[in-house]
Scaffold this motif. Structure first.
Motif, mmCIF file in Angstrom:
data_model
loop_
_atom_site.group_PDB
_atom_site.id
_atom_site.type_symbol
_atom_site.label_atom_id
_atom_site.label_comp_id
_atom_site.label_asym_id
_atom_site.label_seq_id
_atom_site.Cartn_x
_atom_site.Cartn_y
_atom_site.Cartn_z
ATOM 1 N N GLU A 23 0.832 -1.208 0.000
ATOM 2 C CA GLU A 23 0.000 0.000 0.000
ATOM 3 C C GLU A 23 0.864 1.253 0.000
ATOM 4 O O GLU A 23 0.571 2.225 -0.697
ATOM 5 N N LYS A 24 1.928 1.210 0.791
ATOM 6 C CA LYS A 24 2.831 2.356 0.885
ATOM 7 C C LYS A 24 3.504 2.622 -0.457
ATOM 8 O O LYS A 24 3.562 3.772 -0.916
ATOM 9 N N LEU A 25 3.987 1.575 -1.117
ATOM 10 C CA LEU A 25 4.638 1.728 -2.416
ATOM 11 C C LEU A 25 3.655 2.224 -3.465
ATOM 12 O O LEU A 25 3.961 3.135 -4.249
ATOM 13 N N ILE A 70 3.725 5.787 -5.629
ATOM 14 C CA ILE A 70 3.633 5.864 -7.089
ATOM 15 C C ILE A 70 2.527 6.830 -7.490
ATOM 16 O O ILE A 70 2.672 7.636 -8.420
ATOM 17 N N GLY A 71 1.403 6.778 -6.766
ATOM 18 C CA GLY A 71 0.320 7.717 -7.037
ATOM 19 C C GLY A 71 0.735 9.152 -6.805
ATOM 20 O O GLY A 71 0.378 10.054 -7.576
ATOM 21 N N CYS A 72 1.506 9.383 -5.739
ATOM 22 C CA CYS A 72 2.004 10.734 -5.455
ATOM 23 C C CYS A 72 2.940 11.216 -6.561
ATOM 24 O O CYS A 72 2.886 12.379 -6.980
ATOM 25 N N VAL A 73 3.805 10.318 -7.037
ATOM 26 C CA VAL A 73 4.708 10.673 -8.139
ATOM 27 C C VAL A 73 3.902 11.027 -9.386
ATOM 28 O O VAL A 73 4.238 11.975 -10.120
ATOM 29 N N ALA A 74 2.822 10.275 -9.636
ATOM 30 C CA ALA A 74 1.976 10.559 -10.802
ATOM 31 C C ALA A 74 1.416 11.971 -10.725
ATOM 32 O O ALA A 74 1.409 12.714 -11.722
ATOM 33 N N GLY A 79 -5.357 5.482 -2.719
ATOM 34 C CA GLY A 79 -6.228 4.576 -1.983
ATOM 35 C C GLY A 79 -6.366 4.869 -0.505
ATOM 36 O O GLY A 79 -6.518 5.995 -0.058
ATOM 37 N N ALA A 80 -6.324 3.784 0.297
ATOM 38 C CA ALA A 80 -6.546 3.898 1.737
ATOM 39 C C ALA A 80 -5.434 4.662 2.443
ATOM 40 O O ALA A 80 -5.596 5.084 3.583
#
Length: 242
Positions: free
Chosen positions: A9-11, A15-19, A95-96
């Motif tokens: 979840e952390k990884l 990745i979402g933050c980088v996006a 996500g969560a």
């Protein structure tokens, strides 16, 4: 098993933050390239954001008369599409880790993803090629997206600092008011383009801020194993045993 799930979840959230970061940064970099290509100086106050993506050189009458000619319109429209796609990716992957459970958070994420779709629609349909689709995309960004931004302040998890959560909701409200002023041609000295940016850019500011925070401060962490002293504080028996 729980530790492995938390690590995934952390990884995924990172990745979402980088996006989000990549999407916003590339947009503003290309915005600068596209506006610098204009023969007549481009003004953030006098011109719409969409003017950078117009496919033809022509006089535009609405909402304010102006001559638009953007040599790098294809590049700008590509930036709209990339931005929108990466906004959606970020909403899904965080996500969560960044969101609470419940209706408010789900609604915020759906509306913010809708704003991402709106950017893609705007890039695929320049205002002077398919105005109806372009306007629909703009409304997804500045109307539904800003409602989502307001709700994001309420639906973000404790991984987002309280001050940022409050600022997020305030930004959403400010952007919605700016949209109303923009549609009613009340620019308060900011110009047509300036007021449009007050309505459109808060989502980008939020994505950049939360994305950066997610990289600096892990959005999800493995629960730490209680130390003997922590257990002792909770258990008088253990404390006396020590």
């Amino acid at each position: 098993m729980e530790i492995e799930r938390t690590k995934r979840e952390k990884l995924t959230a990172r990745i979402g933050c980088v996006a989000w970061i990549v999407g916003v940064v590339q947009f503003f970099v290309i915005h600068g390239i596209a506006q610098s290509a204009w023969a007549k100086p481009y003004s953030w106050a006098r011109f719409n954001i969409s003017d950078l993506g117009n496919a033809h050189c022509a006089l535009q009458a609405e909402p304010e008369p102006r001559y638009v000619c953007s040599p790098e319109h294809d590049l700008m429209n590509a930036a709209f599409i990339v931005l929108g796609a990466l906004l959606v990716v970020g909403v899904i992957l965080t996500g969560a880790s960044l969101w609470r459970r419940g209706f408010v958070a789900i609604t915020a994420r759906v509306l913010l993803a809708g704003a991402g779709v709106g950017f893609v629609m705007a890039g695929l349909a320049p205002a002077d090629v398919n105005e109806n689709q372009h306007v629909l995309g703009a409304l997804l960004i500045m109307a539904l997206g800003n409602i989502g931004l307001f709700l994001a302040g309420l639906g973000s998890s404790a991984a987002v600092p309280r001050v940022l959560r409050r600022a997020t909701s305030v930004l959403g409200l400010v952007a919605l008011v700016a949209l109303g002023l923009f549609l009613s041609h009340q620019y308060l000295g900011l110009g047509m383009g300036g007021m449009e940016r007050v309505a459109a850019f808060p989502i980008l500011a939020w994505a950049l801020a939360v994305g950066t925070l997610g990289l600096i401060r892990p959005t999800s962490s493995t629960p730490s194993t209680p130390t003997r002293h922590a257990l002792a504080a909770r258990s008088p028996a253990l404390s006396s045993a020590e």
